[in-house]
Design a protein around this motif. Sequence first.
Motif, mmCIF file in Angstrom:
data_model
loop_
_atom_site.group_PDB
_atom_site.id
_atom_site.type_symbol
_atom_site.label_atom_id
_atom_site.label_comp_id
_atom_site.label_asym_id
_atom_site.label_seq_id
_atom_site.Cartn_x
_atom_site.Cartn_y
_atom_site.Cartn_z
ATOM 1 N N GLY A 197 3.361 5.526 10.543
ATOM 2 C CA GLY A 197 3.755 4.156 10.855
ATOM 3 C C GLY A 197 4.761 4.121 11.973
ATOM 4 N N PRO A 198 4.943 2.958 12.592
ATOM 5 C CA PRO A 198 5.862 2.853 13.723
ATOM 6 C C PRO A 198 7.313 2.758 13.270
ATOM 7 N N SER A 199 8.226 3.148 14.121
ATOM 8 C CA SER A 199 9.645 2.942 13.861
ATOM 9 C C SER A 199 9.988 1.476 14.079
ATOM 10 N N ILE A 200 10.995 0.991 13.338
ATOM 11 C CA ILE A 200 11.407 -0.397 13.487
ATOM 12 C C ILE A 200 12.899 -0.461 13.746
ATOM 13 N N ASN A 201 13.325 -1.540 14.363
ATOM 14 C CA ASN A 201 14.748 -1.816 14.556
ATOM 15 C C ASN A 201 15.144 -2.842 13.506
ATOM 16 N N THR A 202 15.824 -2.389 12.462
ATOM 17 C CA THR A 202 16.144 -3.285 11.348
ATOM 18 C C THR A 202 17.270 -4.258 11.675
ATOM 19 N N ASN A 203 17.861 -4.123 12.850
ATOM 20 C CA ASN A 203 18.894 -5.067 13.275
ATOM 21 C C ASN A 203 18.304 -6.280 13.980
ATOM 22 N N LYS A 204 17.018 -6.266 14.170
ATOM 23 C CA LYS A 204 16.327 -7.388 14.818
ATOM 24 C C LYS A 204 15.211 -7.890 13.902
ATOM 25 N N PRO A 205 14.747 -9.130 14.118
ATOM 26 C CA PRO A 205 13.614 -9.624 13.328
ATOM 27 C C PRO A 205 12.427 -8.681 13.451
ATOM 28 N N ILE A 206 11.787 -8.383 12.329
ATOM 29 C CA ILE A 206 10.673 -7.436 12.309
ATOM 30 C C ILE A 206 9.378 -8.162 12.633
ATOM 31 N N PRO A 207 8.679 -7.772 13.686
ATOM 32 C CA PRO A 207 7.419 -8.440 14.033
ATOM 33 C C PRO A 207 6.319 -8.096 13.021
ATOM 34 N N VAL A 208 5.857 -9.102 12.304
ATOM 35 C CA VAL A 208 4.798 -8.945 11.306
ATOM 36 C C VAL A 208 3.637 -9.850 11.691
ATOM 37 N N ALA A 209 2.453 -9.275 11.807
ATOM 38 C CA ALA A 209 1.261 -10.060 12.128
ATOM 39 C C ALA A 209 0.582 -10.496 10.834
ATOM 40 N N LEU A 210 0.229 -11.762 10.754
ATOM 41 C CA LEU A 210 -0.508 -12.297 9.605
ATOM 42 C C LEU A 210 -1.896 -12.692 10.081
#
Length: 393
Positions: free
Chosen positions: A38-51
């Motif tokens: 899975g990709p790394s995320i920046n938890t200090n910013k809104p997490i881009p989630v596709a629906l």
Amino acid sequence: MFAVLSTARKSITRVTALLSIMALAACDPSMMPSPNGGPSINTNKPIPVALLVPYESAQEADNGLAQSIENAARLAMADLDGVEIDLRVYATGGQAERASAAASRAVNEGAKIILGPVYGGSAKLAGIAAGNAGVNVLSFSNNTDVAGGNVFILGATFDNTANRLVQYAAQKGKRRIMVVNAQSPAENAGAAAIKNAIARNGSTLAGTQSFELSQEGVVAAIRPIASTVRSSDADAVFFTSGNDGAMPLLAQMLPENGITSPDTQYIGLQRWNFPASAVSLPGLQNSWFAIPDQRLVQNFSSRYSAAYGQAPHALAGLAYDGIAAIGALAKSGDSQALTAQALTRGSGFVGVNGIFRLRSDGTNERGLSVATIQNNQVIEIDPAPRAFGGTGY
């Protein structure tokens, strides 16, 4: 069937459920960083989630389903504490090819995880498109054939339901089980799941009977079913049919041929309390089937109805569960929170349908209650578990 809770009680229940989700994420020692899956995320910013949902479908029901799913996802987002989700909605039209294109677009636009699509074929193609970029997919499908790799299914599976009911039957001394199914792809798959559960739990397959999915086919199968029950000393019959198919006729004619529940326990792979009128069928009294944790389901339904003025679609809770799981994992602050290793942690999550966990093969395990029908009412006879023990089945 859904109870309405007071505003104060709803708030308490919502906070309790949310804290439970977060607590599971915080205390799970198995959630270690992983460079893969899975990709790394920046938890200090809104997490881009596709629906990915079936907006723009030629089927009006799909559009209503899409709206209900989106509503539930946004309801879940409002419940998250300390985690922001950047929800990006993509229309699939209910078509696999469009789902694939939507997944590719979502990944190109920065999505770190995909929630949806609904249908199995769409999930398979979306998974391929997302997999090329190392992005995981949490589909609303219950089709185990499309699970695996980077595709995880959130829908309740036949295997999970069959296992729960066979285990309960064994506890109650019902170990000689006959399997009855219509000759359709879905019911054939359901029958296979029941047989696997029987073998897994040390019970005995007392016999099988399939029938053509027609009135004539059901009628022709009644005497063979009754004969097999008697000759095999079966103490339970596990049906794959629902009330939108053969079950009403089976429940009428088998008692007329001397096979009644609970003497020969009727067990259902599908939920026999739908439609609501089905609970008045004499042949379904004292039957067993599995349902989600009703305390949580009722709370979600009440909150959804208060927010949107109508009841949620039956699949809407899966969207809430998906957002809740993403939020719980991201709450840890771990940049690897959306990898396959993190998603499949053994302690699982608490959602609006009860506890659930994702398995490494892309399927899931859900905590289910066992219910019966007595005096035309659904009664819970074995509550859903509140936590998982061990590694599952």
